[in-house]
Design a protein around this motif. Structure first.
Motif, PDB file in Angstrom:
ATOM      1  N   THR A   5       0.831  -1.206   0.000  1.00  0.00           N
ATOM      2  CA  THR A   5       0.000   0.000   0.000  1.00  0.00           C
ATOM      3  C   THR A   5       0.859   1.248   0.000  1.00  0.00           C
ATOM      4  N   ALA A   6       1.909   1.245   0.815  1.00  0.00           N
ATOM      5  CA  ALA A   6       2.803   2.398   0.877  1.00  0.00           C
ATOM      6  C   ALA A   6       3.473   2.636  -0.460  1.00  0.00           C
ATOM      7  N   THR A   7       3.864   1.555  -1.118  1.00  0.00           N
ATOM      8  CA  THR A   7       4.503   1.694  -2.434  1.00  0.00           C
ATOM      9  C   THR A   7       3.531   2.286  -3.442  1.00  0.00           C
ATOM     10  N   GLY A   8       2.283   1.812  -3.417  1.00  0.00           N
ATOM     11  CA  GLY A   8       1.282   2.354  -4.331  1.00  0.00           C
ATOM     12  C   GLY A   8       1.025   3.821  -4.091  1.00  0.00           C
ATOM     13  N   LEU A   9       0.992   4.217  -2.821  1.00  0.00           N
ATOM     14  CA  LEU A   9       0.786   5.618  -2.488  1.00  0.00           C
ATOM     15  C   LEU A   9       1.944   6.462  -2.991  1.00  0.00           C
ATOM     16  N   ARG A  10       3.163   5.980  -2.787  1.00  0.00           N
ATOM     17  CA  ARG A  10       4.332   6.722  -3.275  1.00  0.00           C
ATOM     18  C   ARG A  10       4.274   6.903  -4.783  1.00  0.00           C
TER      19      ARG A  10
END
Length: 279
Positions: A5-10
């Motif tokens: 999720t964090a990667t997608g947000l970035r």
């Protein structure tokens, strides 16, 4: 938050940063191909990500050119965040001004055709003062209102005000024509602050000075009001202190240009009234 999720947000934030670049802002937007090039990602991935962000209002796509730009929700969030930061940052500066003048200070912004007080920092005399926080007052009748429109150009002023409108103001208002208002705004740009004596309320005097954001936009006014007997003899001194306080707040908000009082020339920016986001 999971790593995925964090990667997608970035990755989504990377695309929004591309859409906030000078190239995107100056032109009609960016195509999916160009966004992918600038982000260093595959076009199909970028296209899917943009489609999802478009559904949430984070990006807009032109129906004819299919070019993407930042969406309405980002601007709404930015406006809300900017005003929240303005209120939060202004507190320490208002308190310092109150300590210097021993009078109540206000943070004011434009709302419609009125001036809205966002924040009030009371003085030792506050128990005798009207609480202005959350209340509004007419633009042309107040020193804060005049400051807030002081960088409008002449067509903007004449498009918003008329002689008939100003003539209907209370009898104590000094400015009765658009020409008089334009002269007043010119004087404010030169001196860096506005002052009134009994125009909003009999026996009340006030001074106001402009606050600018990191882009140089005039976004607020700092106002000090007091009974005539307490401040009339030091009105100009209060105006200069208020102007200095407003300049310090502007610096805290990221403004790096020249302020009146720091150089011989007033700030050159002018603007027309947009959505009109004390005494």
């Amino acid at each position: 938050m999971s790593g995925r999720t964090a990667t997608g947000l970035r990755r989504d934030l990377e695309l929004l940063e591309v859409l906030s670049s000078p190239e995107a802002i100056r032109g009609p937007g960016l195509s999916v191909t160009r966004i992918a090039e600038l982000a260093g990602r595959e076009k199909s991935q970028v296209s899917r990500a943009l489609a999802g962000m478009r559904e949430e209002g984070l990006v807009d796509r032109d129906a004819d050119t299919l070019a993407y730009r930042c969406g309405w929700r980002l601007y709404a969030l930015a406006a809300s965040t900017g005003e929240s930061r303005l209120v939060h940052t202004s507190g320490v500066h208002l308190r310092r001004l109150v300590a210097q003048l021993r009078e109540t200070a206000h943070l004011c912004v434009l709302r419609g055709g009125d001036v809205l007080t966002l924040l009030t920092e009371p003085s030792e005399h506050a128990f005798r003062s009207l609480g202005w926080e959350g209340l509004s007052a007419p633009v042309a009748q107040t020193s804060s209102g005049r400051v807030l429109i002081s960088d409008w150009d002449e067509p903007a002023v004449r498009g918003f005000f008329s002689d008939e409108m100003l003539a209907q103001a209370p009898a104590q208002q000094r400015l009765r024509t658009v020409d008089e208002l334009l002269n007043e705004l010119h004087h404010i740009r030169i001196t860096g602050y506005a002052k009134i004596d009994g125009e909003l309320e009999e026996g009340l005097v006030g001074v106001s000075a402009p606050v600018r954001d990191y882009r140089g936009r005039l976004i607020a006014a700092i106002n000090v009001g007091a009974p005539r007997g307490r401040m009339r003899d030091r009105l100009d001194a209060a105006g200069r202190l208020t102007m200095r306080c407003a300049a310090q707040l502007s610096r805290a908000l990221g403004y790096t240009g020249a302020m009146v009082g720091e150089t011989a020339q007033p700030h050159p920016r002018v603007r027309r009234p947009g959505p009109l986001a004390g005494s």
